[in-house]
Design a protein around this motif. Structure first.
Motif, PDB file in Angstrom:
ATOM      1  N   UNK A  89       0.825  -1.201   0.000  1.00  0.00           N
ATOM      2  CA  UNK A  89       0.000   0.000   0.000  1.00  0.00           C
ATOM      3  C   UNK A  89       0.863   1.256   0.000  1.00  0.00           C
ATOM      4  N   UNK A  90       1.999   1.218   0.687  1.00  0.00           N
ATOM      5  CA  UNK A  90       2.916   2.352   0.638  1.00  0.00           C
ATOM      6  C   UNK A  90       3.366   2.629  -0.788  1.00  0.00           C
ATOM      7  N   UNK A  91       3.638   1.549  -1.544  1.00  0.00           N
ATOM      8  CA  UNK A  91       4.059   1.706  -2.943  1.00  0.00           C
ATOM      9  C   UNK A  91       2.958   2.340  -3.773  1.00  0.00           C
ATOM     10  N   UNK A  92       1.716   1.905  -3.572  1.00  0.00           N
ATOM     11  CA  UNK A  92       0.605   2.463  -4.331  1.00  0.00           C
ATOM     12  C   UNK A  92       0.334   3.912  -3.995  1.00  0.00           C
ATOM     13  N   UNK A  93       0.400   4.252  -2.717  1.00  0.00           N
ATOM     14  CA  UNK A  93       0.150   5.629  -2.296  1.00  0.00           C
ATOM     15  C   UNK A  93       1.238   6.555  -2.820  1.00  0.00           C
ATOM     16  N   UNK A  94       2.471   6.059  -2.896  1.00  0.00           N
ATOM     17  CA  UNK A  94       3.578   6.898  -3.365  1.00  0.00           C
ATOM     18  C   UNK A  94       3.411   7.340  -4.815  1.00  0.00           C
ATOM     19  N   UNK A  95       2.720   6.548  -5.643  1.00  0.00           N
ATOM     20  CA  UNK A  95       2.546   6.955  -7.035  1.00  0.00           C
ATOM     21  C   UNK A  95       1.188   7.606  -7.283  1.00  0.00           C
ATOM     22  N   UNK A  96       0.360   7.687  -6.239  1.00  0.00           N
ATOM     23  CA  UNK A  96      -0.945   8.332  -6.398  1.00  0.00           C
ATOM     24  C   UNK A  96      -0.759   9.843  -6.489  1.00  0.00           C
ATOM     25  N   UNK A  97      -1.664  10.507  -7.218  1.00  0.00           N
ATOM     26  CA  UNK A  97      -1.559  11.954  -7.400  1.00  0.00           C
ATOM     27  C   UNK A  97      -2.845  12.675  -7.009  1.00  0.00           C
TER      28      UNK A  97
END
Length: 317
Positions: A89-97
């Motif tokens: 989830x950290x990986x997904x949130x990091x690329x969210x805009x």
């Protein structure tokens, strides 16, 4: 007939980050539901699926569903190997805009789709983090974990079982400024200092997701690490153990002296027991001090856990 939903769409850009691990039975319907809610309520949005090295057909189903949704781009973050829900989830949130980010830790939809917008709308009233929490939680292990966590780490926002949440971009930035690595998101969110609210909903506890052995082990490990990182349970247990040992060694020392005075002792017993008693007393006293310092350092500097991504796919029709 005029479609009121299309006229009154939200102008905020939103992201939906979905954790995927061997969810081939749920992913198609879940994606379609998420897309329908976002399409009917937002002008601009993105969907991010974090594939945690699934071994079933989850990835193929995501690709297939994405190509049937006109005008919608779905990003897939493929983890290099199974890393668990927190790092994924950290990986997904990091690329969210998005200005606001929906976090879906699992695909158990034991709620009505309209709840997503209720949670989002609550965030617009001044809350940076809004959680959707089921009223009935069937996992005894989860209840035990949260009971221990909240007892040893009392705070303004006690942790509990949640299904999904909405974060503002300010909340995400605040959390990242607090720590570059986030070992347990819920605990960091609860202590970020921003306004948090929770919406409860009726649910069927039988709908709870069942985990395989690998996931159960990782969740237990994460729970143990979280108790060590965010509570003082380890320090208090070490102090209790040290006190018990001190009392025991003191009692042994007194008994040894009495035996020496009364001459009711085996040769060499007195000196040996004095050495053992003094040694144990010193060791446990030092350990208590060391653990206290380690707990402080751990609170200030989290373990440097980093996720590993294999690839990021952009899928559109």
């Amino acid at each position: 007939m005029i479609d009121v939903q299309k006229i009154s769409k939200e102008k905020n850009f939103v992201s939906a980050v979905i954790y995927v691990y061997n969810d081939e039975a749920r992913i198609a319907g879940f994606l379609e539901t998420i897309h329908e809610v976002l399409k009917n309520n937002f002008d601009k949005y993105q969907i991010i699926c974090v594939n945690d090295a699934s071994t079933d057909n989850s990835l193929e189903i995501i690709r297939s569903v994405a190509k049937t949704i006109p005008g919608t781009v779905i990003n897939v973050v493929n983890m290099s190997f199974y890393q668990g829900v927190e790092l994924s989830m950290n990986a997904g949130i990091d690329i969210s805009i998005g200005d606001f980010v929906f976090e879906f830790d699992n695909m158990v939809m034991d709620y009505e789709p309209e709840l997503m917008m209720k949670v989002y709308e609550r965030s617009l009233t001044g809350f940076d983090i809004v959680n959707a929490a089921p009223k009935n939680c069937g996992h005894k292990s989860s209840k035990l974990f949260y009971a221990l966590f909240n007892y040893y780490a009392p705070g303004p926002h006690p942790l509990r079982t949640e299904n999904f949440r909405v974060l503002s971009r300010r909340a995400i930035n605040r959390v990242h400024s607090m720590s570059k690595t986030i070992p347990y998101r819920k605990a960091v969110y609860a202590n970020c200092g921003l306004k948090i609210d929770t919406i409860e909903y009726d649910n069927d506890p039988l709908c709870a997701k069942r985990y395989n052995k690998e996931t159960k082990y990782l969740r237990k490990e994460m729970a143990t690490d979280s108790l060590m990182l965010f509570t003082n349970i380890a320090y208090r247990m070490s102090i209790a153990a040290a006190v018990l040992m001190m009392v025991a060694t003191f009692g042994i020392g007194v008994y040894t002296l009495i035996s020496y005075v009364t001459d009711q002792v085996i040769s060499g017993y007195t000196s040996m027991m004095l050495v053992i008693a003094g040694g144990f007393f010193g060791v446990f006293a030092i350990l208590a001090v060391v653990i206290k310092y380690l707990s402080i350092l751990t609170d200030l500097v989290f373990s440097k856990e980093k996720y590993t991504i294999e690839s990021v796919e952009t899928i559109s029709q």
